[in-house]
Design a protein around this motif. Structure first.
Motif, PDB file in Angstrom:
ATOM      1  N   LEU A 159      56.501  67.705  24.614  1.00  0.00           N
ATOM      2  CA  LEU A 159      55.190  67.103  24.867  1.00  0.00           C
ATOM      3  C   LEU A 159      54.210  67.574  23.804  1.00  0.00           C
ATOM      4  O   LEU A 159      54.367  68.664  23.250  1.00  0.00           O
TER       5      LEU A 159
ATOM      6  N   ALA B 261      50.857  61.814  27.723  1.00  0.00           N
ATOM      7  CA  ALA B 261      51.590  62.864  27.013  1.00  0.00           C
ATOM      8  C   ALA B 261      53.057  62.461  26.831  1.00  0.00           C
ATOM      9  O   ALA B 261      53.628  62.652  25.745  1.00  0.00           O
TER      10      ALA B 261
ATOM     11  N   PHE C 216      48.402  68.372  25.177  1.00  0.00           N
ATOM     12  CA  PHE C 216      48.523  68.137  26.618  1.00  0.00           C
ATOM     13  C   PHE C 216      48.410  69.456  27.364  1.00  0.00           C
ATOM     14  O   PHE C 216      49.162  70.386  27.119  1.00  0.00           O
TER      15      PHE C 216
END
Length: 134
Positions: free
Chosen positions: A116, A105, A120
């Motif tokens: 991110l 990530a 994720f």
């Protein structure tokens, strides 16, 4: 204190999958078996059941791989049928392989914001309780 009875167990590690493989490797290291000590063969090919797709990560693939060994899942189901859910426990010991999901990530962070990726899911992959929930 009451004794704890273990009626089923299994293992998945770099030596192999299942108790027979582990017993066959007794006294030998993973290196002597031409395996990396940090890698379980086949884990990347494991697919989780569709309803649990959010849990897709190495720790949970390792758990699924273990559930598929030594008739373990069937033995747990039989114990639940015999004793009831409240009297059956599954004890899981796992590595920190969920860290890999976080590393991937971070490699895919947004270059402008550092965010991110939306794909994720920390809570179901990296979190130390993710495999227990799985």
């Amino acid at each position: 204190m009451f004794p704890l009875t273990l009626t089923a167990c299994t293992v998945v590690n770099a030596l192999g999958h299942g108790l027979a493989t582990l017993r066959g490797g007794a006294g030998r290291t993973a290196v002597e078996k031409d395996a990396r000590a940090d890698e379980v063969a086949g884990v990347d090919g494991v697919r989780l059941p569709a309803p649990l797709a959010a849990y897709d990560g190495r720790n949970n693939r390792l758990a699924q791989l273990a559930l598929d060994q030594d008739d373990f899942a069937a033995r747990v189901a039989a114990a639940v049928a015999r004793h009831g859910r409240a009297r059956v426990a599954v004890v899981v010991g796992t590595s920190t392989s969920g860290i890999l999901e976080t590393e991937h990530a971070y490699q895919r962070r947004d270059p402008q914001t550092g965010a991110l990726p939306a794909s994720f899911h920390f809570a179901t992959t990296q979190n130390l309780h993710a495999t227990t929930e799985y």
